[in-house]
Design an enzyme around this catalytic site. Structure first.
Site, PDB file in Angstrom:
ATOM      1  CE1 TYR A  64       7.753  43.594  80.065  1.00 19.36           C
ATOM      2  CE2 TYR A  64       6.554  42.121  81.513  1.00 19.36           C
ATOM      3  CZ  TYR A  64       7.204  42.355  80.323  1.00 19.36           C
ATOM      4  OH  TYR A  64       7.294  41.344  79.390  1.00 19.36           O
ATOM      5  CG  PHE A 214       2.781  39.194  69.628  1.00 18.02           C
ATOM      6  CD1 PHE A 214       2.455  40.128  70.600  1.00 18.02           C
ATOM      7  CD2 PHE A 214       3.818  39.487  68.755  1.00 18.02           C
ATOM      8  CE1 PHE A 214       3.149  41.340  70.700  1.00 18.02           C
ATOM      9  CE2 PHE A 214       4.512  40.690  68.847  1.00 18.02           C
ATOM     10  CZ  PHE A 214       4.178  41.618  69.823  1.00 18.02           C
ATOM     11  N   PRO A 215      -0.037  35.517  71.544  1.00 17.32           N
ATOM     12  CG  PRO A 215      -1.100  35.003  73.560  1.00 17.32           C
ATOM     13  CD  PRO A 215      -0.036  35.897  72.967  1.00 17.32           C
ATOM     14  N   GLY A 217      -2.164  36.832  68.032  1.00 11.75           N
ATOM     15  CA  GLY A 217      -1.740  37.636  66.901  1.00 11.75           C
ATOM     16  C   GLY A 217      -0.989  38.862  67.369  1.00 11.75           C
ATOM     17  N   PRO A 221      -0.555  47.542  65.099  1.00  8.67           N
ATOM     18  CG  PRO A 221      -0.940  49.803  65.505  1.00  8.67           C
ATOM     19  CD  PRO A 221       0.077  48.716  65.725  1.00  8.67           C
TER      20      PRO A 221
END
Length: 293
Positions: A64, A214-215, A217, A221
């Protein structure tokens, strides 16, 4: 309607018992998870405030930035508070264009762990997740068993306290449990995407922490987002809460082994995320959300 409390205030993460709402460091670097943050001082303040609010589980990775997230964590929090679980992941690196090329060979996994130890300034990580790759054209990862053997060797050497796996199916999880005794799993999971439910149920049966990415969603896009779901929006309005708080609260109610690591570079957003712990839902509200999607 009966109000429920969140099952268990803490979850086992290897030798650590961590609170169920942690912090993910992926958003701290600059755009595209590359380079320094737009506001260095606020990034440091976010980390310090998170710990003040009870966060004792920080999820990060050397790639990161690269190095940026880990160096911010070290600047903000070193010497680290007792009981703070620093968790990282390996299996990729960054290229000059901001891509995420695979680094899946056992020697590359070891180098990834060493890079995390160096940049965080620690001798041992609470856990390291082995990121399992989706099929890629032109790249064949080494045998999963060989990867797990290297992770076990790193644990035996004391460089990691626990082994995690990420992006795994049920068969892969069973293999990892058998060969490596994993302490956590990171898979995509949310109110709208419960395809990893069998993996989550296996984690429950084994007492393994399940950490959804992705808690709310998918971040890509055009894909459904929990915060835009009509039932979530309606309930948030009724409760005077944000849609994100409702989506996160549902996860905490759904399984007692779920650990959340919402990330942010904003102090205000951090406070909002942490306030999820003050939003227990009723049994009916939890059931209504599940039926609505």
């Amino acid at each position: 309607m009966t109000e429920t409390s969140f099952p268990d205030a803490t979850v086992a993460l290897g030798p650590f018992a961590v609170h169920r709402l942690g912090f993910g460091a992926m958003q701290l670097p600059g755009p595209g998870v590359m380079g320094p943050p737009r506001d260095h001082d606020e990034a440091v303040a976010v980390l310090r405030r998170a710990v003040e609010l009870g966060v004792d589980h920080i999820d990060t990775a050397q790639y990161y930035g690269p190095d940026v997230a880990n160096e911010l964590i070290r600047e903000a929090l070193h010497p680290y508070p007792e009981g703070l679980a620093l968790v990282s992941k390996v299996g990729a690196v960054r290229d000059a264009k901001g891509g995420w090329p695979p680094a899946q060979q056992p020697a590359e996994l070891r180098a990834g762990v060493e890079d995390n130890l160096r940049s965080l300034g620690v001798e041992q990580l609470a856990a390291v997740n082995l990121r399992v790759l989706d099929p890629m054209r032109g790249y064949t990862p080494p045998p999963f068993e060989d990867q797990l053997a290297e992770m076990v060797a790193l644990r035996d050497e004391g460089k990691i306290a626990g082994i995690g796996v990420s992006n795994v199916d049920l068969d892969q999880l069973d293999t990892a449990i058998r060969l490596a005794g994993v302490v956590c799993v990171q898979n995509a999971y949310s109110l709208l995407d419960r395809s990893s439910e069998p993996v989550l149920q296996r984690c429950e049966a084994e007492g393994i922490a399940f950490v959804p990415f992705f808690p709310l969603g998918s971040a890509f896009p055009g894909t459904p987002k929990v915060t835009e779901n009509a039932a979530v929006v309606e309930l948030a309005d009724q409760l005077g809460a944000t849609e994100a708080q409702v989506g996160l609260s549902w996860l905490l109610h759904h399984s007692p082994v779920i650990l959340l690591i919402p990330g942010t570079k904003s102090l205000a957003h951090l406070e909002e995320n942490m306030a999820t712990l003050t939003l227990p839902l009723t049994e009916d509200q939890v059931a209504d959300l599940e039926k609505a999607v």
